[in-house]
Design an enzyme around this catalytic site. Sequence first.
Site, mmCIF file in Angstrom:
data_model
loop_
_atom_site.group_PDB
_atom_site.id
_atom_site.type_symbol
_atom_site.label_atom_id
_atom_site.label_comp_id
_atom_site.label_asym_id
_atom_site.label_seq_id
_atom_site.Cartn_x
_atom_site.Cartn_y
_atom_site.Cartn_z
ATOM 1 N N LYS A 80 35.985 40.518 27.080
ATOM 2 C CA LYS A 80 37.294 41.435 27.420
ATOM 3 C C LYS A 80 37.427 42.234 26.172
ATOM 4 O O LYS A 80 37.100 41.736 25.130
ATOM 5 C CB LYS A 80 38.468 40.218 27.752
ATOM 6 C CG LYS A 80 39.804 40.957 28.051
ATOM 7 C CD LYS A 80 40.825 39.817 28.127
ATOM 8 C CE LYS A 80 42.416 40.224 28.236
ATOM 9 N NZ LYS A 80 43.124 39.205 28.598
ATOM 10 N N SER A 155 46.227 39.409 32.388
ATOM 11 C CA SER A 155 45.685 40.386 31.720
ATOM 12 C C SER A 155 44.060 40.694 31.786
ATOM 13 O O SER A 155 43.696 41.577 31.310
ATOM 14 C CB SER A 155 45.997 40.686 30.307
ATOM 15 O OG SER A 155 45.541 39.580 29.390
ATOM 16 N N SER A 179 46.898 34.893 31.698
ATOM 17 C CA SER A 179 46.210 35.995 31.894
ATOM 18 C C SER A 179 44.536 35.597 32.184
ATOM 19 O O SER A 179 43.764 36.490 32.378
ATOM 20 C CB SER A 179 46.014 36.426 30.443
ATOM 21 O OG SER A 179 47.234 37.436 30.497
#
Length: 474
Positions: A80, A155, A179
């Site tokens: 990420k 997220s 997330s």
Amino acid sequence: MTGEAPLWQWSAAEIAAATHDGSLTALEVTEAAIARMEAANPALNAVVESLADEARAEAAALDASDAPKGPLHGVPVSIKINVDQQGHATSNGVAAFKDMIAPADAPVVCNLKAAGAIVIGRTNTPEFSFRADTDNPLFGRTHNPWGRHVSAGGSSGGAGSAVMAGIGALAHGNDIGGSLRFPAAANGAVTVKPGLGRVPAFNPSQKVERGLLAQSMSVQGLLARNAADLHLSMPAMIAPDARDPFHAPLPWRGEPLAGPIHVAVARDDFGFGLHPEVATALDKAASALSDAGYAVEMVEPPLAQETGEIGYRTLLGEVKALLGPDIQRYGSAELNTIFDEYFRQFPPYEGTELLTMLAQRSHYARAWSLFLEDYPLVLTPFMLKPFFAPGRDAEGAEGVRDALGTSHWSFIMNFTGLPAGNLPTHIADLPQGPQPIGVQIAGRRWREDLIVDAMQAIEVRIPSACGTLWSKLP
């Protein structure tokens, strides 16, 4: 899954077995993963930085090495964009940070590489990684492989979309309020949010230390397509790193519990109502666990609504004080509007009251720990409704309620620092299109292994979501 299935559909365990016995090279696996990324990603925008050339070089080096093969030898993974990877920008989805180049790898990147994993790309996140939907002005929106009728979540939305589309067998993500679990629920992936202190964390690029509550609630983890891959990969993730002074160096597996293991099933809807499709997913999970020999009982945990509400208001108090100026300065108008609504619906604690609620965190964690003495696992909904449409959280008060209010069960686990897994147990055939419905399994501190065991037991009885999804993919 092996046999006639293309390599991009193989699990991490299947890939590792093949690279260990020599039937596949790391480079062969990497080339297949890159080909899949190049074919699938243009429609999804899950991977926003391809690392194809680096991945090929790392795979070739692994194949040429005489060193012992790690547990993830040749397994393709993604990272990420809010975590440091040397030589690449840790933009966190913020245009102003697009040139913030990491000087070194974060612990999770080091641990995955040490285990033999090959990083093929970096995945998208919303601005500041603080939405349950993944869109930002720097890279744009990430789409869900199930269709554009449903958000990819956030997220870690890029990670969830990528892994379910076959872009890597594993995808790194992180979780401060859900997330990892939001994208798992949205895309049909499987994850376990580790508990506090389980996985070492640090970004070498950071200029200041994070707030105490962010340190206590934010954790690093992985999204996969099945629970067995979490048992394979998470022991590598928890390897110690001295840059995280509060990491707890405990083994992945704890002592076996005398059976049957008691599972509390919670159905509190906190006044939002429990959607029939979510109820079906919860019932299917409970039935599967009962069939597997777990002692399943309808019991509501203590202080659930209070824990979630106070936890989120406390987190927002710290965010407003420490991160608020940066969000106002560097965040988009849309993000600031969303935060204004967060603050209206979950009024942030401030001043002495914030300090008092930070202290109260122990009260709620203690109540849950005592409850988990009798019920080592707790099965809950994750969201109280099917996952929302893209951009729903930007649609004013109702949108934020749909995105955050209905995910109340998520916040509890971050505030108390407890581990919690998420997996799909039902595919809803909704008017707007099919989508997976996930459930959450929380557990005792340091016992992520019990959660993953329970998810494996469910998967024996409920087919994984990826089979249904892949039958619809080009």
